[in-house]
Motif scaffolding. Structure first.
Motif, PDB file in Angstrom:
ATOM      1  N   LEU A  53    -140.917  15.447  40.574  1.00 45.77           N
ATOM      2  CA  LEU A  53    -139.222  16.728  40.334  1.00 45.77           C
ATOM      3  C   LEU A  53    -138.522  16.111  39.045  1.00 45.77           C
ATOM      4  O   LEU A  53    -137.826  14.919  39.530  1.00 45.77           O
ATOM      5  N   CYS A  54    -137.533  16.529  38.888  1.00 44.04           N
ATOM      6  CA  CYS A  54    -136.922  16.535  38.209  1.00 44.04           C
ATOM      7  C   CYS A  54    -135.269  17.202  38.474  1.00 44.04           C
ATOM      8  O   CYS A  54    -135.412  18.716  38.354  1.00 44.04           O
ATOM      9  N   SER A  55    -134.096  17.015  39.260  1.00 43.09           N
ATOM     10  CA  SER A  55    -132.996  17.725  39.502  1.00 43.09           C
ATOM     11  C   SER A  55    -132.116  18.875  38.887  1.00 43.09           C
ATOM     12  O   SER A  55    -131.983  19.364  39.049  1.00 43.09           O
ATOM     13  N   GLY A  56    -132.328  18.470  37.596  1.00 42.53           N
ATOM     14  CA  GLY A  56    -131.781  19.157  36.577  1.00 42.53           C
ATOM     15  C   GLY A  56    -131.853  20.398  36.477  1.00 42.53           C
ATOM     16  O   GLY A  56    -133.279  21.011  36.585  1.00 42.53           O
ATOM     17  N   SER A  57    -131.210  21.524  36.489  1.00 43.38           N
ATOM     18  CA  SER A  57    -131.268  23.344  36.528  1.00 43.38           C
ATOM     19  C   SER A  57    -132.279  23.194  34.981  1.00 43.38           C
ATOM     20  O   SER A  57    -132.563  25.100  34.921  1.00 43.38           O
ATOM     21  N   ASP A  58    -131.391  23.176  34.003  1.00 38.25           N
ATOM     22  CA  ASP A  58    -131.498  23.341  32.588  1.00 38.25           C
ATOM     23  C   ASP A  58    -133.684  22.888  32.685  1.00 38.25           C
ATOM     24  O   ASP A  58    -133.777  21.885  32.784  1.00 38.25           O
ATOM     25  N   PRO A  59    -134.177  24.045  32.084  1.00 40.82           N
ATOM     26  CA  PRO A  59    -135.788  24.453  32.740  1.00 40.82           C
ATOM     27  C   PRO A  59    -135.950  23.552  31.266  1.00 40.82           C
ATOM     28  O   PRO A  59    -137.324  22.605  31.634  1.00 40.82           O
ATOM     29  N   LYS A  60    -135.048  22.692  30.124  1.00 44.73           N
ATOM     30  CA  LYS A  60    -135.201  21.775  29.468  1.00 44.73           C
ATOM     31  C   LYS A  60    -134.679  20.299  29.711  1.00 44.73           C
ATOM     32  O   LYS A  60    -135.059  19.284  29.110  1.00 44.73           O
ATOM     33  N   ALA A  61    -134.561  20.282  31.086  1.00 42.36           N
ATOM     34  CA  ALA A  61    -134.270  19.312  31.710  1.00 42.36           C
ATOM     35  C   ALA A  61    -134.607  17.554  32.145  1.00 42.36           C
ATOM     36  O   ALA A  61    -136.357  17.781  31.972  1.00 42.36           O
ATOM     37  N   ARG A  62    -134.545  16.373  30.979  1.00 46.65           N
ATOM     38  CA  ARG A  62    -135.586  15.054  31.248  1.00 46.65           C
ATOM     39  C   ARG A  62    -135.152  14.229  32.287  1.00 46.65           C
ATOM     40  O   ARG A  62    -134.236  14.043  32.546  1.00 46.65           O
ATOM     41  N   PRO A  63    -136.410  13.534  32.437  1.00 44.02           N
ATOM     42  CA  PRO A  63    -135.661  12.421  32.907  1.00 44.02           C
ATOM     43  C   PRO A  63    -134.291  11.435  32.190  1.00 44.02           C
ATOM     44  O   PRO A  63    -134.959  11.013  31.131  1.00 44.02           O
TER      45      PRO A  63
ATOM     46  N   ALA B  62    -128.678  16.444  42.330  1.00 45.44           N
ATOM     47  CA  ALA B  62    -129.538  15.101  41.927  1.00 45.44           C
ATOM     48  C   ALA B  62    -128.800  14.068  43.300  1.00 45.44           C
ATOM     49  O   ALA B  62    -130.314  12.815  43.744  1.00 45.44           O
ATOM     50  N   THR B  63    -127.766  14.552  43.903  1.00 43.89           N
ATOM     51  CA  THR B  63    -128.072  13.412  45.266  1.00 43.89           C
ATOM     52  C   THR B  63    -128.721  14.171  46.139  1.00 43.89           C
ATOM     53  O   THR B  63    -129.129  13.142  47.239  1.00 43.89           O
ATOM     54  N   PHE B  64    -129.076  15.093  46.411  1.00 44.29           N
ATOM     55  CA  PHE B  64    -129.565  15.493  47.178  1.00 44.29           C
ATOM     56  C   PHE B  64    -131.173  14.306  47.131  1.00 44.29           C
ATOM     57  O   PHE B  64    -132.078  14.421  48.333  1.00 44.29           O
ATOM     58  N   LEU B  65    -131.800  14.619  46.159  1.00 43.63           N
ATOM     59  CA  LEU B  65    -133.663  14.361  45.731  1.00 43.63           C
ATOM     60  C   LEU B  65    -133.261  12.827  45.883  1.00 43.63           C
ATOM     61  O   LEU B  65    -134.351  12.194  46.409  1.00 43.63           O
ATOM     62  N   THR B  66    -132.061  12.200  45.291  1.00 43.36           N
ATOM     63  CA  THR B  66    -131.892  10.962  45.869  1.00 43.36           C
ATOM     64  C   THR B  66    -131.953  10.609  47.447  1.00 43.36           C
ATOM     65  O   THR B  66    -133.145   9.561  47.882  1.00 43.36           O
ATOM     66  N   MET B  67    -131.902  11.031  48.191  1.00 37.73           N
ATOM     67  CA  MET B  67    -130.988  11.155  49.447  1.00 37.73           C
ATOM     68  C   MET B  67    -133.031  11.587  50.560  1.00 37.73           C
ATOM     69  O   MET B  67    -133.256  10.913  51.356  1.00 37.73           O
ATOM     70  N   LEU B  68    -133.487  12.097  49.599  1.00 37.00           N
ATOM     71  CA  LEU B  68    -135.158  12.737  50.432  1.00 37.00           C
ATOM     72  C   LEU B  68    -135.972  11.419  50.191  1.00 37.00           C
ATOM     73  O   LEU B  68    -136.419  11.633  50.703  1.00 37.00           O
TER      74      LEU B  68
ATOM     75  N   GLY C 275    -118.113  23.150  39.846  1.00 32.18           N
ATOM     76  CA  GLY C 275    -118.933  23.776  38.938  1.00 32.18           C
ATOM     77  C   GLY C 275    -120.541  24.085  38.604  1.00 32.18           C
ATOM     78  O   GLY C 275    -120.754  23.235  39.622  1.00 32.18           O
ATOM     79  N   PRO C 276    -120.304  24.224  37.775  1.00 31.29           N
ATOM     80  CA  PRO C 276    -122.059  23.883  36.995  1.00 31.29           C
ATOM     81  C   PRO C 276    -122.280  22.115  37.179  1.00 31.29           C
ATOM     82  O   PRO C 276    -123.559  21.561  37.954  1.00 31.29           O
ATOM     83  N   VAL C 277    -121.648  21.498  36.691  1.00 25.56           N
ATOM     84  CA  VAL C 277    -121.450  19.989  37.504  1.00 25.56           C
ATOM     85  C   VAL C 277    -121.274  18.915  38.642  1.00 25.56           C
ATOM     86  O   VAL C 277    -122.313  18.532  38.955  1.00 25.56           O
ATOM     87  N   GLY C 278    -120.314  20.307  39.490  1.00 23.15           N
ATOM     88  CA  GLY C 278    -120.844  19.929  40.551  1.00 23.15           C
ATOM     89  C   GLY C 278    -122.298  20.004  41.004  1.00 23.15           C
ATOM     90  O   GLY C 278    -122.880  19.777  42.101  1.00 23.15           O
ATOM     91  N   VAL C 279    -122.756  21.502  40.863  1.00 23.60           N
ATOM     92  CA  VAL C 279    -124.418  21.335  41.486  1.00 23.60           C
ATOM     93  C   VAL C 279    -125.685  20.475  41.378  1.00 23.60           C
ATOM     94  O   VAL C 279    -126.399  19.966  41.173  1.00 23.60           O
ATOM     95  N   GLU C 280    -124.530  19.867  40.070  1.00 26.13           N
ATOM     96  CA  GLU C 280    -126.173  19.098  38.771  1.00 26.13           C
ATOM     97  C   GLU C 280    -126.018  17.990  40.021  1.00 26.13           C
ATOM     98  O   GLU C 280    -126.704  17.411  40.384  1.00 26.13           O
ATOM     99  N   ARG C 281    -125.121  17.393  40.674  1.00 23.57           N
ATOM    100  CA  ARG C 281    -124.564  15.975  40.857  1.00 23.57           C
ATOM    101  C   ARG C 281    -124.842  16.332  42.686  1.00 23.57           C
ATOM    102  O   ARG C 281    -125.698  15.800  43.498  1.00 23.57           O
ATOM    103  N   TRP C 282    -125.029  17.647  43.052  1.00 23.82           N
ATOM    104  CA  TRP C 282    -125.644  17.619  44.392  1.00 23.82           C
ATOM    105  C   TRP C 282    -126.906  17.361  44.114  1.00 23.82           C
ATOM    106  O   TRP C 282    -127.286  16.912  45.304  1.00 23.82           O
TER     107      TRP C 282
END
Length: 551
Positions: free
Chosen positions: A529-539, A368-374, A359-366
């Motif tokens: 960059l911030c990995s959150g998909s919500d436009p209001k996502a914050r560091p 975040a992990t992808f950006l960390t990996m990069l 679901g949305p949580v799984g997408v957000e975590r992916w």
């Protein structure tokens, strides 16, 4: 023949593969050119501009060689031709030429541990009988008599698919009325293991390597790279207390000393020879090992200076979504492995979105992990469809095609192999020119996940991946040669990676960091960059990674 592309990326003095982002193409499920519901080489060629625009440096293509397709092409009957299901040899040449025109490298899959049971060598071995030179190319053995007086397999090894790793030939030419010998298959019964002590075997694969290198491939992915040799005498597997003989989904937890069928020292001499062969070609050709081994130190054995260029780091893939777990993998990997790789998915494992909760949580975590990996030094491998946030699919049992699908407790690998959606509101979502479902059915809910639906939507996972790869590419020259510093910041759910001017902050917790902590994090920094998909996502938000630039 196709020419390899010129050097690109961070520095002309560093090989391209040291920092590349490689995209895995599962050939059956990427793009279908002829409407038969199965992906093919012309389909891949037609979508190469998409990969260029995504921002990857290379593509790795799963086996497209002649095969009975008992294991989706990993059962090869001719290594030097293209299976008609996927096109023709001319289509492979056209793909290489077009990829190089677009600045993309091409890695092809090599399967040296076993052949198909329909390979001419195995057909000849069955016809020739015990003790013949033809049988010596494989691992045929007589059975052994158990305490009950019944003949059984030569040893206690277990197949990675199901049951014993041995199958008995019904009869032999010299004993038509008696039981035949047994042959070893660490995977499906249709995939007999080769005997790498027989000189015919390495000679054949040297020829296969030269065939594809001559055609212009830039790299080789080596399937089951740790499995070519078996311990002398093929002894029973000795198990540690509580250890199962069934290797299950992963070999990471198994100690090489307990597995006489895996990670024998002789494999390294083969790869030293392949290193020399690759070096004899222009254009920085490379090889990467698929080696499921216990710890990063074992990975390092495959990437010594005179062996392979890379090996997949499955420890990153296997880690839970946890700052402390990720930190442990990073520290162990960087301490042991030169030219590290970072992998979050492939065609053999449950898709990361689902592994991380779905679901949305799984997408957000992916994300975040992808950006960390990069943010880490080395190269990254991206499995097709991950950039769309695709979840694992529960393929109905009657439609599953993986030979492991009916193994109790496994469920097979079909769920991560469903063809990706390109466009439209219903299957096949632009996968091919046909109207029906492709070889594995796509969910009716995937319209919003298609490439077409996500393109131009700044909150989409696809556009996030495009931005992340573009920013990474722009930073490569600043990050070249800079080793990361790892820090614990605030809580055990946080990981901070500083690499020169780049700071990556990861929060794997369920709550955002405190306001004052956020202020300190942002002080003097620019948010990249911030990995959150919500436009209001914050560091510092929950399940979020952030890239900051701090000179």
């Amino acid at each position: 023949m196709a020419e390899t592309v010129a050097g690109t990326a961070a520095s002309s003095s560093t090989p391209w593969w040291l920092h590349a982002v490689c995209y895995q193409v599962y050939v059956r499920s990427f793009a279908d050119s002829d409407g038969d519901g199965v992906g093919d080489l012309p389909g891949i060629t037609s979508r190469l501009p998409y990969l260029r625009d995504l921002g990857v440096d290379a593509l790795w293509i799963t086996p497209f060689y002649v095969s009975p397709q008992k294991d989706a092409g990993y059962d090869v009957s001719d290594y030097c031709d293209v299976d008609p299901l996927f096109g023709a040899l001319a289509d492979a040449d056209a793909l290489l030429e077009r990829a190089h025109e677009l600045g993309l490298r091409v890695i092809v899959d090599l399967v040296p541990n076993h052949t198909s049971s329909e390979h001419p060598w195995f057909v000849d071995a069955l016809a020739a009988g015990p003790g013949s030179p033809e049988r010596d190319r494989y691992l045929f053995r007589p059975g052994r008599i158990g305490a009950d007086g019944v003949e059984g397999p030569p040893n206690n090894w277990i197949s990675r698919f199901e049951g014993p790793a041995w199958t008995r030939v019904p009869t032999d030419p010299e004993r038509p009325d008696g039981p035949g010998e047994w042959y070893l298959h660490l995977f499906d019964t249709s995939q007999p293991d080769l005997n790498w002590h027989n000189p015919d075997v390495p000679a054949m694969f040297d020829g296969v390597l030269r065939f594809w290198l001559d055609r212009g491939v830039d790299g080789i992915r080596i399937d089951v790279a740790h499995g070519l040799f078996k311990a002398d005498g093929l002894p029973d597997q000795t198990l540690a207390p509580g250890e199962s003989a069934d290797p299950g989904e992963s070999l990471i937890t198994q100690r090489p000393s307990h597995t006489p069928m895996w990670n024998q020292p002789e494999v390294h001499e083969v790869y030293r020879g392949w290193h020399k062969l690759l070096d004899s070609y222009p254009g920085e050709r490379m090889a990467i090992a698929e080696a499921w081994v216990r710890d990063p130190g074992d990975i390092a054995d495959f990437v010594r200076p005179d062996e392979l260029q890379q090996a997949f780091n499955f420890h990153w893939l296997a880690a839970p979504f946890s700052a402390s777990a990720f930190r442990g993998v990073i520290e162990q990997t960087l301490a042991a492995v030169p030219a590290p790789t970072w992998v979050l998915g492939n065609h053999d494992v449950v898709r990361a979105v689902t592994r991380y909760g779905g679901g949305p949580v799984g997408v957000e975590r992916w994300r975040a992990t992808f950006l960390t990996m990069l943010a880490l030094p080395g190269s990254a491998y991206l499995y097709q469809g991950a950039e769309l946030g695709l979840p694992q699919v529960d393929v109905p049992p009657e439609l599953r095609q993986d030979p492991r699908a009916n193994v109790p407790g496994r469920g097979g690998r079909d769920g991560c192999r469903v063809p990706i959606p390109w466009s439209g509101a219903a299957p096949p979502y632009g996968f091919g020119p046909g109207d029906g479902q492709p070889w594995l059915p796509q969910p009716s809910s995937w319209a919003e996940l298609s490439v077409e639906a996500q393109t131009g939507d700044d909150s989409s996972t696809l556009e996030f991946v495009r931005r992340a790869l573009a920013v990474r590419h722009d930073l490569l020259s600043e990050l070249a040669g800079v080793e990361p510093e790892l820090h614990v910041s605030g809580t055990e759910d946080e990981l901070v990676i500083r690499r020169g001017p780049l700071v990556c902050h990861l929060n794997t917790g369920s709550e955002p960091i405190a306001a004052e902590h956020r202020d300190r994090l942002l002080a003097g920094a620019t948010v990249l960059l911030c990995s959150g998909s919500d436009p209001k996502a914050r560091p510092g938000d929950a399940n979020t990674a952030t890239w900051l630039h701090r000179p």
